[in-house]
Design a protein around this motif. Sequence first.
Motif, PDB file in Angstrom:
ATOM      1  N   MET A  12      51.341  46.056  48.626  1.00 46.87           N
ATOM      2  CA  MET A  12      49.870  45.608  47.666  1.00 46.87           C
ATOM      3  C   MET A  12      49.254  46.147  48.661  1.00 46.87           C
ATOM      4  O   MET A  12      48.472  45.890  50.424  1.00 46.87           O
ATOM      5  CB  MET A  12      49.865  44.237  47.767  1.00 46.87           C
ATOM      6  CG  MET A  12      50.919  43.520  46.832  1.00 46.87           C
ATOM      7  SD  MET A  12      50.254  41.641  46.640  1.00 46.87           S
ATOM      8  CE  MET A  12      52.300  41.053  46.194  1.00 46.87           C
ATOM      9  N   ALA A  15      42.895  43.978  46.222  1.00 48.68           N
ATOM     10  CA  ALA A  15      41.691  42.709  45.512  1.00 48.68           C
ATOM     11  C   ALA A  15      43.616  42.311  45.059  1.00 48.68           C
ATOM     12  O   ALA A  15      43.709  41.057  44.829  1.00 48.68           O
ATOM     13  CB  ALA A  15      41.682  42.846  44.467  1.00 48.68           C
ATOM     14  N   ASP A  16      44.197  42.694  45.296  1.00 47.72           N
ATOM     15  CA  ASP A  16      45.742  42.949  44.588  1.00 47.72           C
ATOM     16  C   ASP A  16      46.639  41.730  45.944  1.00 47.72           C
ATOM     17  O   ASP A  16      47.416  41.107  44.977  1.00 47.72           O
ATOM     18  CB  ASP A  16      47.030  43.946  44.055  1.00 47.72           C
ATOM     19  CG  ASP A  16      46.153  44.836  43.633  1.00 47.72           C
ATOM     20  OD1 ASP A  16      45.512  44.073  42.228  1.00 47.72           O
ATOM     21  OD2 ASP A  16      45.921  45.967  44.262  1.00 47.72           O
ATOM     22  N   GLU A  18      44.319  39.203  47.518  1.00 47.31           N
ATOM     23  CA  GLU A  18      44.507  38.140  46.952  1.00 47.31           C
ATOM     24  C   GLU A  18      45.066  37.372  45.691  1.00 47.31           C
ATOM     25  O   GLU A  18      45.194  36.404  45.836  1.00 47.31           O
ATOM     26  CB  GLU A  18      42.811  38.337  46.971  1.00 47.31           C
ATOM     27  CG  GLU A  18      42.182  38.181  47.974  1.00 47.31           C
ATOM     28  CD  GLU A  18      41.599  37.781  48.748  1.00 47.31           C
ATOM     29  OE1 GLU A  18      41.268  36.756  48.315  1.00 47.31           O
ATOM     30  OE2 GLU A  18      41.126  38.009  50.344  1.00 47.31           O
ATOM     31  N   LEU A  19      45.071  38.279  45.307  1.00 42.25           N
ATOM     32  CA  LEU A  19      45.312  38.108  43.297  1.00 42.25           C
ATOM     33  C   LEU A  19      47.029  37.750  43.299  1.00 42.25           C
ATOM     34  O   LEU A  19      47.404  36.376  42.530  1.00 42.25           O
ATOM     35  CB  LEU A  19      45.543  38.953  42.892  1.00 42.25           C
ATOM     36  CG  LEU A  19      45.961  38.990  40.969  1.00 42.25           C
ATOM     37  CD1 LEU A  19      45.538  37.701  40.103  1.00 42.25           C
ATOM     38  CD2 LEU A  19      46.261  40.016  40.450  1.00 42.25           C
ATOM     39  N   PHE A  20      47.910  37.586  44.177  1.00 45.31           N
ATOM     40  CA  PHE A  20      49.230  36.905  44.645  1.00 45.31           C
ATOM     41  C   PHE A  20      49.259  35.857  45.632  1.00 45.31           C
ATOM     42  O   PHE A  20      50.005  35.569  45.918  1.00 45.31           O
ATOM     43  CB  PHE A  20      50.048  38.153  44.843  1.00 45.31           C
ATOM     44  CG  PHE A  20      50.139  38.885  43.414  1.00 45.31           C
ATOM     45  CD1 PHE A  20      51.386  38.814  41.963  1.00 45.31           C
ATOM     46  CD2 PHE A  20      49.861  40.298  42.948  1.00 45.31           C
ATOM     47  CE1 PHE A  20      51.064  39.216  40.702  1.00 45.31           C
ATOM     48  CE2 PHE A  20      50.072  41.296  41.680  1.00 45.31           C
ATOM     49  CZ  PHE A  20      50.527  40.299  40.854  1.00 45.31           C
ATOM     50  N   ASN A  22      48.261  32.993  45.784  1.00 47.69           N
ATOM     51  CA  ASN A  22      48.902  31.919  46.203  1.00 47.69           C
ATOM     52  C   ASN A  22      50.456  32.303  45.050  1.00 47.69           C
ATOM     53  O   ASN A  22      51.465  30.613  43.887  1.00 47.69           O
ATOM     54  CB  ASN A  22      47.632  30.841  45.451  1.00 47.69           C
ATOM     55  CG  ASN A  22      47.063  30.799  46.744  1.00 47.69           C
ATOM     56  OD1 ASN A  22      46.850  30.002  47.650  1.00 47.69           O
ATOM     57  ND2 ASN A  22      45.723  30.815  45.800  1.00 47.69           N
ATOM     58  N   THR A  23      50.659  33.249  44.459  1.00 46.96           N
ATOM     59  CA  THR A  23      52.279  33.735  43.614  1.00 46.96           C
ATOM     60  C   THR A  23      53.146  33.712  44.312  1.00 46.96           C
ATOM     61  O   THR A  23      54.107  33.181  43.684  1.00 46.96           O
ATOM     62  CB  THR A  23      51.424  34.665  42.403  1.00 46.96           C
ATOM     63  OG1 THR A  23      50.526  34.351  41.809  1.00 46.96           O
ATOM     64  CG2 THR A  23      52.505  34.681  41.326  1.00 46.96           C
ATOM     65  N   ASN A  56      51.229  45.669  41.831  1.00 47.04           N
ATOM     66  CA  ASN A  56      49.250  45.483  42.142  1.00 47.04           C
ATOM     67  C   ASN A  56      49.419  44.429  40.853  1.00 47.04           C
ATOM     68  O   ASN A  56      50.195  43.776  40.026  1.00 47.04           O
ATOM     69  CB  ASN A  56      48.884  46.785  41.500  1.00 47.04           C
ATOM     70  CG  ASN A  56      49.689  47.741  40.043  1.00 47.04           C
ATOM     71  OD1 ASN A  56      49.581  46.753  39.036  1.00 47.04           O
ATOM     72  ND2 ASN A  56      49.860  48.735  40.252  1.00 47.04           N
ATOM     73  N   LYS A  57      47.908  44.811  40.394  1.00 49.15           N
ATOM     74  CA  LYS A  57      47.068  43.596  39.122  1.00 49.15           C
ATOM     75  C   LYS A  57      48.105  43.838  37.928  1.00 49.15           C
ATOM     76  O   LYS A  57      48.278  43.223  36.987  1.00 49.15           O
ATOM     77  CB  LYS A  57      45.732  43.624  39.267  1.00 49.15           C
ATOM     78  CG  LYS A  57      45.499  44.807  38.260  1.00 49.15           C
ATOM     79  CD  LYS A  57      43.764  45.185  38.034  1.00 49.15           C
ATOM     80  CE  LYS A  57      43.295  46.873  38.041  1.00 49.15           C
ATOM     81  NZ  LYS A  57      42.156  46.006  38.008  1.00 49.15           N
ATOM     82  N   ARG A  58      48.809  45.089  37.139  1.00 42.77           N
ATOM     83  CA  ARG A  58      49.418  45.094  36.540  1.00 42.77           C
ATOM     84  C   ARG A  58      50.681  45.171  36.589  1.00 42.77           C
ATOM     85  O   ARG A  58      51.531  45.035  35.221  1.00 42.77           O
ATOM     86  CB  ARG A  58      49.338  46.542  35.564  1.00 42.77           C
ATOM     87  CG  ARG A  58      47.638  47.076  35.413  1.00 42.77           C
ATOM     88  CD  ARG A  58      47.785  48.509  34.915  1.00 42.77           C
ATOM     89  NE  ARG A  58      47.608  49.475  36.120  1.00 42.77           N
ATOM     90  CZ  ARG A  58      46.584  49.822  36.850  1.00 42.77           C
ATOM     91  NH1 ARG A  58      45.640  48.942  37.008  1.00 42.77           N
ATOM     92  NH2 ARG A  58      46.682  50.928  37.873  1.00 42.77           N
TER      93      ARG A  58
END
Length: 90
Positions: A12, A15-16, A18-20, A22-23, A56-58
Motif C-alpha cells: 500500500m 494515504a491508502d 492510513e485509509l486501511f 483500522n480496517t 488501494n482506495k478502490r
Amino acid sequence: MFLKGTRVQASMFGADIELFANTLKVLHIYYISNLIVAHVEPMHRIVPHNYQWTINKRTPVIEIPVDEENGIPIPLSLMDFDDFYKYMNA
C-alpha cells in the motif's frame, strides 16, 4: 480448511495506508476484490511467492464474520497464490 502458514505479500502507498490502518487486523478473514496482482522481484520478496497484491482506495475490503461454532458463513474458492498470474488483466 486453510493451509497452515499461508502468507501473502501486499503493498500500500501513501494515504491508502492510513485509509486501511483500522480496517485490516491480524488473523481476521476478509473478502478482498479488484486488487492489483503483480510480479515481485526476488530481492523484494518477503514471502516465497512470485506475485504480490497492491491494495488501494478502490479495493473493496469486507471483513467476514466468523462464528467459532459454525466456521466461515460463506463458501470460499481457494487457489494456490502462485496461480494468481493466470487471472492478471482478466
